[in-house]
Scaffold this active site. Structure first.
Site, mmCIF file in Angstrom:
data_model
loop_
_atom_site.group_PDB
_atom_site.id
_atom_site.type_symbol
_atom_site.label_atom_id
_atom_site.label_comp_id
_atom_site.label_asym_id
_atom_site.label_seq_id
_atom_site.Cartn_x
_atom_site.Cartn_y
_atom_site.Cartn_z
ATOM 1 N N GLY A 68 70.261 -93.039 91.979
ATOM 2 C CA GLY A 68 70.633 -91.622 92.097
ATOM 3 C C GLY A 68 72.096 -91.399 91.712
ATOM 4 C CG ASP A 69 74.923 -93.317 93.926
ATOM 5 O OD1 ASP A 69 74.580 -92.249 94.465
ATOM 6 O OD2 ASP A 69 75.026 -94.386 94.533
ATOM 7 C CB SER A 103 66.306 -87.808 91.369
ATOM 8 O OG SER A 103 66.671 -87.933 92.716
ATOM 9 C CG MET A 104 60.799 -85.982 91.348
ATOM 10 S SD MET A 104 59.431 -85.326 90.363
ATOM 11 C CE MET A 104 60.255 -84.033 89.520
ATOM 12 N N GLY A 105 62.535 -90.531 92.011
ATOM 13 C CA GLY A 105 62.342 -91.975 91.904
ATOM 14 C C GLY A 105 61.594 -92.350 90.639
ATOM 15 N N GLY A 107 60.251 -89.739 87.922
ATOM 16 C CA GLY A 107 61.058 -88.984 86.964
ATOM 17 C C GLY A 107 62.020 -88.003 87.606
HETATM 18 N N1 LIG Z 1 61.404 -97.448 90.243
HETATM 19 C C1 LIG Z 1 62.002 -96.714 89.293
HETATM 20 N N2 LIG Z 1 61.610 -96.839 87.997
HETATM 21 C C2 LIG Z 1 62.197 -96.110 87.010
HETATM 22 N N3 LIG Z 1 63.195 -95.228 87.220
HETATM 23 C C3 LIG Z 1 63.622 -95.060 88.495
HETATM 24 C C4 LIG Z 1 63.056 -95.782 89.591
HETATM 25 N N4 LIG Z 1 63.699 -95.409 90.724
HETATM 26 C C5 LIG Z 1 64.619 -94.506 90.361
HETATM 27 N N5 LIG Z 1 64.580 -94.288 89.020
HETATM 28 C C6 LIG Z 1 65.419 -93.373 88.234
HETATM 29 O O1 LIG Z 1 66.560 -93.015 88.993
HETATM 30 C C7 LIG Z 1 66.547 -91.611 89.293
HETATM 31 C C8 LIG Z 1 67.123 -91.394 90.682
HETATM 32 O O2 LIG Z 1 66.309 -92.078 91.615
HETATM 33 P P1 LIG Z 1 65.968 -91.499 93.063
HETATM 34 O O3 LIG Z 1 65.166 -90.276 92.933
HETATM 35 O O4 LIG Z 1 65.400 -92.641 93.834
HETATM 36 O O5 LIG Z 1 67.431 -91.096 93.561
HETATM 37 P P2 LIG Z 1 68.053 -91.090 95.019
HETATM 38 O O6 LIG Z 1 66.990 -90.927 96.040
HETATM 39 O O7 LIG Z 1 69.177 -90.134 94.989
HETATM 40 O O8 LIG Z 1 68.601 -92.593 95.047
HETATM 41 P P3 LIG Z 1 69.786 -93.286 95.855
HETATM 42 O O9 LIG Z 1 70.197 -92.345 96.949
HETATM 43 O O10 LIG Z 1 69.182 -94.566 96.364
HETATM 44 O O11 LIG Z 1 70.860 -93.550 94.870
HETATM 45 C C9 LIG Z 1 65.101 -91.174 89.106
HETATM 46 O O12 LIG Z 1 65.003 -89.782 88.797
HETATM 47 C C10 LIG Z 1 64.675 -92.071 87.946
HETATM 48 O O13 LIG Z 1 65.121 -91.561 86.700
HETATM 49 O O1 LIG Z 2 75.182 -93.724 103.826
HETATM 50 P P1 LIG Z 2 75.297 -92.899 102.564
HETATM 51 O O2 LIG Z 2 76.718 -92.526 102.294
HETATM 52 O O3 LIG Z 2 74.338 -91.770 102.496
HETATM 53 O O4 LIG Z 2 74.847 -93.842 101.365
HETATM 54 C C1 LIG Z 2 75.601 -94.980 101.071
HETATM 55 C C2 LIG Z 2 74.837 -95.840 100.112
HETATM 56 O O5 LIG Z 2 73.566 -96.235 100.635
HETATM 57 O O6 LIG Z 2 74.590 -95.094 98.921
HETATM 58 C C3 LIG Z 2 74.761 -95.909 97.772
HETATM 59 C C4 LIG Z 2 73.535 -95.862 96.928
HETATM 60 O O7 LIG Z 2 73.271 -94.553 96.537
HETATM 61 C C5 LIG Z 2 75.101 -97.294 98.293
HETATM 62 O O8 LIG Z 2 76.040 -97.901 97.460
HETATM 63 C C6 LIG Z 2 75.630 -97.055 99.682
HETATM 64 O O9 LIG Z 2 75.504 -98.149 100.544
#
Ligand SMILES: Nc1ncnc2c1ncn2[C@@H]1O[C@H](COP(=O)(O)OP(=O)(O)OP(=O)(O)O)[C@@H](O)[C@H]1O
Ligand SMILES: O=P(O)(O)OC[C@@]1(O)O[C@H](CO)[C@@H](O)[C@@H]1O
Length: 311
Positions: free
Chosen positions: A252-253, A221-223, A226
């Site tokens: 991401g979840d 994932s790339m925020g 995409g």
């Molecule tokens: N600002 C945004 N606008 C549109 N889509 C987004 C945005 N941020 C995240 N997404 C969507 O969510 C997906 C997962 O986001 P991200 O890559 O930030 O995951 P992550 O770093 O694992 O997030 P987290 O750990 O906070 O749950 C992205 O691939 C995209 O599809």
């Molecule tokens: O500290 P961790 O376990 O890496 O991440 C926990 C957390 O940041 O991840 C979720 C969002 O992805 C939040 O609900 C929660 O607070």
């Protein structure tokens, strides 16, 4: 059945303000409190997709009871191992430019006796055809090879493990060959010890190296830029969707939930990508870690653009 394990659940306190001033008094607005932690968020999203799942979690104290009660109200089946202390509270602050600051606690101590209790609970429930989602940080007292040991144990039984972890925990765990990993671009680059990039071709090449060890599927994932979806020799890049962002916490979840849903329902890689993009972008349009509605997801599905790439 899909099972999620949250070793370090949290009450998420998500709030907003105009701009965060370090070293000064900040007054928060729009405070939302929710039962969270990565695996729990995955189960919450699966629930809105009408996909059954069971939550395994270590819980502690009044905050743990709040989470258990919230999950009960959501009708999410929960199997908890209760430990001493308190389940953590994590603070997430989003400013007017949608910059997110996260203040996550470490979590209560989980001793080896409680870890064995969880192992017995998992063993009593998980069968060979099931999916197990391991997501999030480990709590204090847990060794960084905790996920690695679980993957080795359950992969031998034929269970498909989806891993969303970072740092040392990720490093150890991928050696045991989970079925699917979903690092974000930063986590993958950190693991490969290269400068951070969101270039799909560069990321796909790195993911290929990991797939050569036997990992069947990699999603990066790339925020807002995409995501990349890789399975066997197929590589699909999906552009980020333009949405009105309220909170990116849990995006991401939501994506991991979509992946679990897609595997459980044997969707093609194109369908996996479409669902994952719509569900994760949808999660950004809600406050806190609230999953998007079915209507929002259906609208976003129409907007997903996929590009097949050669690596
Ligand atoms: N600002 C945004 N606008 C549109 N889509 C987004 C945005 N941020 C995240 N997404 C969507 O969510 C997906 C997962 O986001 P991200 O890559 O930030 O995951 P992550 O770093 O694992 O997030 P987290 O750990 O906070 O749950 C992205 O691939 C995209 O599809
Ligand atoms: O500290 P961790 O376990 O890496 O991440 C926990 C957390 O940041 O991840 C979720 C969002 O992805 C939040 O609900 C929660 O607070």
């Amino acid at each position: 059945m899909i099972y999620t394990l949250t070793c370090n659940p949290a009450i998420d306190k998500t709030a907003s303000l105009q701009s965060l001033q370090v070293g000064a008094l900040n007054r928060l607005e729009n405070v939302v409190i929710s039962a969270a932690g990565k695996g729990i968020n995955v189960s919450k999203t699966l629930h809105t997709l009408q996909q059954e799942s069971v939550v395994f979690a270590y819980l502690a104290g009044n905050t743990g009871q709040y989470i258990e009660q919230s999950l009960l109200e959501m009708q999410l089946e929960t199997k908890a191992v209760w430990v001493e202390g308190s389940t953590r509270t994590n603070l997430k602050v989003m400013d007017a430019n949608t910059h997110l600051t996260e203040l996550n606690e470490r979590g209560p101590h989980i001793d080896s006796e409680k870890q064995l209790e969880m192992q017995a609970l998992l063993d009593a429930n998980i069968q060979c055809s099931d999916l197990l989602v391991l997501a999030g940080s480990l709590s204090t007292g847990m060794d960084s090879d905790y996920y690695a040991k679980l993957i080795s144990h359950f992969a031998k039984k034929g269970v498909k493990v989806i891993l969303d972890a970072d740092g040392n925990s990720f490093k150890h765990a991928i050696k045991e060959v989970p079925f699917l990993i979903k690092p974000n671009a930063f986590e993958l680059c950190q693991y490969m010890n290269v400068k951070e990039t969101n270039d799909p071709i560069t990321l796909a090449k790195m993911a290929k190296e990991l797939m050569a060890t036997g990992i069947a599927m990699v999603v990066i994932s790339m925020g807002k830029d995409g995501a990349l979806f890789m399975y066997e020799d197929q590589v699909i890049y999906a552009k980020g969707l333009q949405v009105d962002v309220k909170s990116t916490v849990g995006a991401g979840d939501a994506m991991v939930a979509a992946l679990a849903y897609a595997i459980e329902n044997k969707l093609s890689l194109e369908q996996v990508a479409i669902q994952a993009m719509a569900i994760s972008a949808g999660a950004c349009t809600t406050s806190g870690t609230e999953p998007a509605s079915k209507e929002m997801i259906d609208t976003l599905v129409q907007q997903v653009v996929l590009e097949k790439i050669e690596v």
